[in-house]
Scaffold this active site. Structure first.
Site, PDB file in Angstrom:
ATOM      1  CG  ASP A   1      15.898 122.099 112.602  1.00 51.33           C
ATOM      2  OD1 ASP A   1      16.123 120.890 112.435  1.00 51.33           O
ATOM      3  OD2 ASP A   1      16.209 122.979 111.780  1.00 51.33           O
TER       4      ASP A   1
ATOM      5  CG  ASP B   1      19.357 117.166 108.577  1.00 55.49           C
ATOM      6  OD1 ASP B   1      19.316 116.602 107.463  1.00 55.49           O
ATOM      7  OD2 ASP B   1      20.211 118.018 108.865  1.00 55.49           O
TER       8      ASP B   1
END
Length: 408
Positions: free
Chosen positions: A122, A188
Site C-alpha cells: 500500500d 486493490d
C-alpha cells in the site's frame, strides 16, 4: 486554532457534451458549491482537533472508534495514512484557500518515513496520495526523492516469475497465512501502480513503468470473470505464476462481487489506460463498470451495497467509499475516446449528487469530523461497518475536482 474560513467563489458549472438549461446549470452549481462548502467546514473541524493536540505528534484521522463518536487516528505505516494529507491538497485546489498549504505540507511530511516501507503493497496509496498530490504545488527535490524511493520500496514486492506485486505477507499466525495463501495479490493493488508510473516520469528509469505494466497485464488475465467482475484475491505460485486459488478477503463470498474491489478495478484500469494508451485497459474498466451498473442489485441512488451479492439486500450496508472511487474514475473515463462519453459523466454526477445529500454527507462537527457517512471497511472482519472512512472523503474530493476540471 481558529477555524479557517472557506474561500468562496465557485464558478457555475457547464455540462459537457450535452445541452443544458440555465436552471440545470444553476442546480449543478448549487450542489457543487454546497458540497465544497460543507467539506471545507467539516475539514476545518478536523484541522482544529489536530492542531489542538499537545502530544507533539501529527494526528492522522482515518475513521471513528467503535463508539462512533470519537475519531480514530493512524500511524505512517497504516495503508490509509496518505488519504487525509491528500484530501488537504484537494481541498486547497477546490477552495483556493492558501492557508491550507502549510498544513497540507505539514501533514504530508509527517508520513515521510513511509517511503521505506516494504512490508506491504500500500505504499502507493500512502505516498502517491500525499506526496504525489503535493508535488504539483511544492516544487521540491525532496518530494521527487520520496516518490522515487517509495517506488523502489514497492518494487521489492515484485515477483518477476509470476509478473505480480505481492500484496500481503503470509507470516505465521497471520489471517492471510490461515487462508493458506502463498503469494496473494488483491485487486486493490492496481491503485498502487500510479506511483510507479510517476516514478518513471520523475527518474527516467523505465523499470518502474515495466513493473506496473507487468502487474496490470497479469491481473487483467487472472483476476476477472467473463461477466466483467473481478475477484478480490488471487493466490499465485511466485516461482512460475501458476494460480493456486481465486478467493475473497473482504467480500461476502469467493464468487461474489465485493463492491469496492470492482471500484478499484474501474479506477485502476482507467488510470493505466491514461499512462499507457493500452486499449485493453480502458475496455476492462468499461466492462467492470457495465457489470456494476447493470447488476440486478444496483441501487436507485447509485451508492452500491458493500457486496452486490450479499444475502440480505436491500437491507445490507452501503459503501459510500466504493461509490466515491467509481465517480472519480468515471469522470476521468469520460474524457477518453469512448462511445457516448457523457453517459459516464452523467452516472458520476448522479453518484455525487447522492453523496452530497443529507443521507450521505454529515453536518459539520458530526460523524467524527469526516465528510461522508455510510462506508464499509470489512464486514467479514467485523471492522468499520457503516462508518466514515478517510479514503471515501479523499476520492469524493478528487471527484469534485475532476468534475470541475472537466467543466472548466
Amino acid at each position: 486554532m481558529k477555524q479557517l474560513i472557506f474561500a468562496a467563489g465557485i464558478a457555475a458549472a457547464v455540462m459537457t457534451g450535452c445541452a443544458t438549461t440555465e436552471k440545470d446549470a444553476t442546480a449543478t452549481a448549487d450542489w457543487q458549491s454546497a458540497a465544497i462548502s460543507n467539506a471545507r467546514q467539516q475539514m476545518a473541524t478536523q484541522i482544529e482537533a489536530i492542531e489542538a493536540d499537545t502530544t507533539g505528534k501529527v494526528l492522522n484521522p482515518v475513521t471513528t472508534k467503535r463508539n462512533r463518536f470519537s475519531t480514530a487516528y493512524c500511524g505512517y505505516a497504516d495503508w490509509r495514512s496518505g488519504f487525509f494529507p491528500g484530501s488537504m491538497w484537494y481541498l486547497y485546489e477546490l477552495t483556493g484557500d492558501s492557508t491550507l498549504v502549510p498544513l497540507a505540507e505539514k501533514y504530508t511530511e509527517a508520513i515521510a518515513e513511509a517511503q521505506n516501507l516494504t512490508s506491504h503493497h500500500d505504499i502507493g496509496f500512502i505516498i502517491n496520495c500525499s506526496y504525489g498530490n503535493g508535488r504539483r504545488f511544492v516544487k521540491s527535490a525532496e518530494y521527487d526523492s520520496v516518490l522515487v524511493q517509495a517506488a523502489k520500496s514497492l518494487c521489492t514486492r515484485f515477483r518477476p516469475d509470476a509478473g505480480v506485486i505481492q500484496s500481503w505477507n503470509t507470516s505465521p499466525g497471520s489471517w492471510q497465512a490461515s487462508r493458506g495463501w502463498t503469494c496473494p495479490v488483491i485487486i486493490d493493488n492496481m491503485m498502487n501502480l500510479e506511483l510507479l508510473f510517476e516514478a518513471t516520469k520523475i527518474s527516467g528509469d523505465s523499470t518502474f513503468y515495466n513493473v506496473a505494466v507487468a502487474h496490470a497485464n497479469t491481473t487483467l488475465k487472472e483476476h476477472f470473470r467473463d461477466n466483467g467482475s473481478c475477484y478480490h484475491v488471487v493466490d499465485y505460485n511466485p516461482a512460475n505464476g501458476e494460480v493456486f486459488s481465486r478467493q475473497t478477503g473482504q467480500g461476502y463470498a469467493d464468487e461474489s462481487a465485493w463492491s469496492r474491489g470492482q471500484a478499484w478495478a474501474i479506477y485502476g484500469y482507467t488510470m493505466c489506460y491514461r499512462e499507457t494508451g493500452d486499449q485493453r485497459y480502458l475496455d476492462q474498466a468499461i466492462k467492470t463498470f457495465d457489470f456494476m451498473r447493470n447488476h440486478a442489485n444496483a441501487t436507485a441512488d447509485k451508492i452500491p451495497y458493500w457486496d452486490m451479492d450479499a444475502p440480505d439486500v436491500p437491507n445490507e450496508p452501503r459503501d459510500a467509499s466504493a461509490a466515491a472511487v467509481i465517480a472519480s474514475a468515471l469522470y476521468e473515463l469520460s474524457t477518453y475516446p469512448v462511445e457516448n462519453p457523457g453517459q459516464y459523466k452523467d452516472y458520476a454526477d448522479d453518484i455525487m449528487i447522492s453523496l452530497s445529500s443529507d443521507e450521505y454527507t454529515a453536518k459539520p462537527g458530526e460523524n467524527g469530523r469526516f465528510i461522508l457517512k455510510h462506508s464499509t471497511g470489512s464486514i467479514p472482519h467485523n471492522s468499520e461497518v457503516d462508518v466514515p472512512l478517510n479514503y471515501a472523503d479523499y476520492y469524493y474530493l478528487e471527484a469534485l475536482k475532476r468534475k470541475r476540471d472537466i467543466e472548466g
